[in-house]
Scaffold this motif. Sequence first.
Motif, mmCIF file in Angstrom:
data_model
loop_
_atom_site.group_PDB
_atom_site.id
_atom_site.type_symbol
_atom_site.label_atom_id
_atom_site.label_comp_id
_atom_site.label_asym_id
_atom_site.label_seq_id
_atom_site.Cartn_x
_atom_site.Cartn_y
_atom_site.Cartn_z
ATOM 1 N N TRP A 190 35.504 -49.398 59.093
ATOM 2 C CA TRP A 190 35.226 -49.597 57.665
ATOM 3 C C TRP A 190 34.172 -48.600 57.176
ATOM 4 O O TRP A 190 34.309 -47.990 56.114
ATOM 5 N N GLU A 191 33.104 -48.428 57.971
ATOM 6 C CA GLU A 191 32.039 -47.497 57.574
ATOM 7 C C GLU A 191 32.565 -46.075 57.437
ATOM 8 O O GLU A 191 32.111 -45.318 56.571
ATOM 9 N N SER A 192 33.495 -45.697 58.277
ATOM 10 C CA SER A 192 34.030 -44.326 58.250
ATOM 11 C C SER A 192 35.116 -44.137 57.197
ATOM 12 O O SER A 192 35.575 -43.017 56.984
ATOM 13 N N GLY A 193 35.544 -45.219 56.564
ATOM 14 C CA GLY A 193 36.613 -45.131 55.588
ATOM 15 C C GLY A 193 38.001 -45.218 56.179
ATOM 16 O O GLY A 193 39.004 -45.068 55.479
ATOM 17 N N ARG A 194 38.074 -45.478 57.466
ATOM 18 C CA ARG A 194 39.379 -45.574 58.123
ATOM 19 C C ARG A 194 40.158 -46.799 57.642
ATOM 20 O O ARG A 194 41.384 -46.779 57.572
ATOM 21 N N VAL A 221 37.944 -51.969 52.312
ATOM 22 C CA VAL A 221 37.184 -53.208 52.238
ATOM 23 C C VAL A 221 38.127 -54.406 52.290
ATOM 24 O O VAL A 221 37.884 -55.388 53.000
ATOM 25 N N GLU A 234 39.410 -54.921 55.810
ATOM 26 C CA GLU A 234 38.363 -55.472 56.673
ATOM 27 C C GLU A 234 38.177 -56.957 56.401
ATOM 28 O O GLU A 234 38.026 -57.765 57.329
ATOM 29 N N ARG A 241 33.134 -55.012 66.259
ATOM 30 C CA ARG A 241 32.258 -53.846 66.056
ATOM 31 C C ARG A 241 33.087 -52.603 65.745
ATOM 32 O O ARG A 241 32.714 -51.798 64.876
ATOM 33 N N HIS A 261 26.886 -62.306 58.200
ATOM 34 C CA HIS A 261 27.717 -61.860 59.323
ATOM 35 C C HIS A 261 27.789 -62.994 60.348
ATOM 36 O O HIS A 261 26.936 -63.106 61.229
ATOM 37 N N GLY A 310 34.094 -52.760 62.181
ATOM 38 C CA GLY A 310 32.996 -52.383 61.297
ATOM 39 C C GLY A 310 32.808 -50.879 61.219
ATOM 40 O O GLY A 310 32.577 -50.323 60.140
ATOM 41 N N LEU A 311 32.915 -50.212 62.367
ATOM 42 C CA LEU A 311 32.792 -48.756 62.379
ATOM 43 C C LEU A 311 33.938 -48.101 61.607
ATOM 44 O O LEU A 311 33.735 -47.106 60.901
#
Length: 299
Positions: A140-144, A147, A150, A134, A187, A137-138
């Motif tokens: 990746w969503e934030s751009g840290r 793709v 990940e 999780r 997923h 995933g966060l």
Amino acid sequence: MYTIKHAAELVGVSVSTLRAWERRYDLIAPRRTDAGYRLYDADSVRALITMRGLVLAGWSARQAAEETRRRTADRSPLKPPAALHGPAPNGDIEALVRVAEDFDVTGLATVLDHEFSTASFEAVADGWLLPAMRQLGLAWESGRVTVAAEHLVSEGVVRRLNAAFEASGAAARGPRVLVGLPAGARHEVALLAFAVATRRAGLATTYLGADVPTAQWAAAATLGHAVCVVLAVSMPEDVVVLEDVVESLAAAHPALLVAVGGGLQDHAPQSCLRLGHEIGSAAAHLASQLSARSPFDLE
């Protein structure tokens, strides 16, 4: 015959680990060349692969060696020893994010090796792996993390879970269960970890993977002689597809138990058994439900 270097590569461990297993647990007896070099036959390599898979699944090296000897002797997988079950580990849930940031393949293997050696498979899955995924995933969503990074980590985790699934063996006499994701759902980490746990709980589990077309579930249940199908629903768009799968299964196999996990399991049809949100307890609950059903129900 394989040299020690080649055997280690086939098994997926270092040469030093292979030597340590041979020395400490008397698992194999490689031949020696006239010059004193070790040579491993195919049976030895298979035994070592089995041991590595058990270690990845959460067994201690000593317990894994004992179980490998049993499997080699009678080819019948056993349930994991009770001592493996314990409290969830307090792992580093940022570890996978850091591996992704560094694009560190070797680091990923090291992290997974360490975490899965700390407690039972179920405890690590619930207490560390899913929270760490999780966090990934966060990130990746934030751009840290990218793709690609990940995907690197996710695919590495899936490979590790696949190894644990194969190492846990199929309980040939247990109730037959199909586990997979409905069409469009991808997923799979949590569901694959659950599939491992069900095998460890004594169920004869077949894992179908992600994105299984709706029209193929009923046929798969027939061909697999399944008494239960387990699906997961984690995204809103999966709910309608799940309903279609449940409807088709009910029409073809009225006595079939359909169980559902995932974050949106409460939106599944009322006929479904809801498994909750912890892998260890969900697998135990399903095994209990199936063992309580009459022989007629399991036909």
